[in-house]
Enzyme design. Structure first.
Site, PDB file in Angstrom:
ATOM      1  N   LEU A  55       0.882  -1.163   0.000  1.00 48.49           N
ATOM      2  CA  LEU A  55       0.000   0.000   0.000  1.00 48.49           C
ATOM      3  C   LEU A  55       0.916   1.207   0.000  1.00 48.49           C
ATOM      4  O   LEU A  55       1.891   1.243   0.766  1.00 48.49           O
ATOM      5  CB  LEU A  55      -0.892   0.021   1.246  1.00 48.49           C
ATOM      6  CG  LEU A  55      -1.977  -1.054   1.362  1.00 48.49           C
ATOM      7  CD1 LEU A  55      -2.663  -0.963   2.720  1.00 48.49           C
ATOM      8  CD2 LEU A  55      -3.001  -0.907   0.252  1.00 48.49           C
ATOM      9  N   ASP A  56       0.618   2.206  -0.823  1.00 44.96           N
ATOM     10  CA  ASP A  56       1.534   3.341  -0.841  1.00 44.96           C
ATOM     11  C   ASP A  56       1.442   4.132   0.457  1.00 44.96           C
ATOM     12  O   ASP A  56       0.548   3.911   1.285  1.00 44.96           O
ATOM     13  CB  ASP A  56       1.326   4.219  -2.081  1.00 44.96           C
ATOM     14  CG  ASP A  56       0.025   4.988  -2.078  1.00 44.96           C
ATOM     15  OD1 ASP A  56      -0.610   5.064  -3.133  1.00 44.96           O
ATOM     16  OD2 ASP A  56      -0.368   5.536  -1.034  1.00 44.96           O
ATOM     17  N   ALA A  57       2.375   5.034   0.643  1.00 44.38           N
ATOM     18  CA  ALA A  57       2.478   5.745   1.921  1.00 44.38           C
ATOM     19  C   ALA A  57       1.216   6.537   2.253  1.00 44.38           C
ATOM     20  O   ALA A  57       0.887   6.734   3.423  1.00 44.38           O
ATOM     21  CB  ALA A  57       3.695   6.672   1.902  1.00 44.38           C
TER      22      ALA A  57
END
Length: 284
Positions: free
Chosen positions: A126-128
């Site tokens: 999951l991206d930041a």
């Protein structure tokens, strides 16, 4: 014969159901050690034809198996025999990168794995800027199945987006949109809420999207394409797992039922639907 037509077999004398042979462990003992039921109840499950070893129904109590190489399921649900494997659910906060060691010094997943002695790895990413359900495990085979798009594991996201989303937009998301790397359609989409800002007249909407694509940042790109850029994004579901009430920034081991559901999923054949995607990324 089981309900699904699987054949029955015996491990004694080298039957096709198992690979343990006479030096293996009795099946009812394996089931008891795995926490399925007491040894006596496990014997009843075997006699009733509710237990399969390597996909074959076993009904004789003399069967022995090798817990390290054989697979066992009860009533169609896989049983975890390897107790060295760990399966952890994390509610990842925003601002954390999906890596066990970030070479740029950003906050990473090591903050959430200190309670386990095993070396855990994240399944996909999951991206930041995205929060929500992330699976951590030391089971490489399971991680491959869950992360690779060919297996068609669905994920459910809740996106807060700019503007008021209409029913026509929801229909467009499920019908499909064209992106720079090809067409994409949501498996499901629905509008959860919409509000109008009295100051700007724009407002925001909450949209639930279900996808099995593994293409990078796909939710954000889909919503931008239909004119509703994402403000906040959270993943609520990954395959059979639901985030539930797990607080942001907390991690817990999966329950026996959840582990069984994941292992059952990992033993299925991949979907032959031509699905393409980057198996290292999740549909963010």
């Amino acid at each position: 014969m089981s309900d699904d037509g699987a054949s029955t077999g015996s491990a004694t004398g080298g039957g096709s159901a198992t690979g343990g042979g006479p030096e293996g462990v009795r099946l009812q003992k394996v089931l008891a050690n795995a926490g399925v039921a007491s040894r006596r109840v496990s014997e009843d499950l075997i006699v009733q034809g509710r237990v399969r070893v390597n996909g074959v129904v076993v009904t004789e109590l003399g069967n022995r198996i090798d817990p390290e190489t054989d697979t066992v399921d009860v009533d169609g649900t896989a049983i975890q025999l390897d107790t060295s494997k760990r399966y952890v659910m994390l509610n990842k906060p925003t601002g954390v990168v999906s890596s066990m060691k970030d070479d740029r010094g950003r906050r990473d997943l090591r903050d959430f794995t200190q309670d386990w002695d095993e070396r855990l790895y994240n399944v996909g990413r999951l991206d930041a800027d995205t929060s929500g359900l992330l699976i951590l495990t030391n089971d490489g085979e399971l991680a491959h199945v869950l992360a690779h798009p060919s297996f068609g594991v669905t994920k459910v996201y809740i996106a807060k987006v700019e503007g008021r989303v209409t029913a026509q937009t929801i229909a467009r998301l499920t019908r499909g949109v064209e992106l720079e790397d090809g067409p994409i359609a949501a498996d499901k989409a629905r509008l959860l809420d919409a509000s109008t800002s009295s100051a700007t007249g724009g407002g925001t909407s909450l949209v639930e999207l279900t996808l099995h694509s593994g293409r990078n940042r796909i939710v954000r790109r889909m919503m931008a394409e239909v004119g509703h850029p994402v403000i906040e994004l959270v993943r609520r579901q990954f395959g059979p797992l639901h985030l539930g009430t797990l607080p942001v920034g907390k991690a817990r081991e999966l329950t026996k039922v959840e582990r069984g559901a994941l292992l059952t999923l990992s033993r299925q054949e991949p979907a032959d639907d031509g699905t393409q995607g980057d198996s290292r990324q999740e549909a963010e």
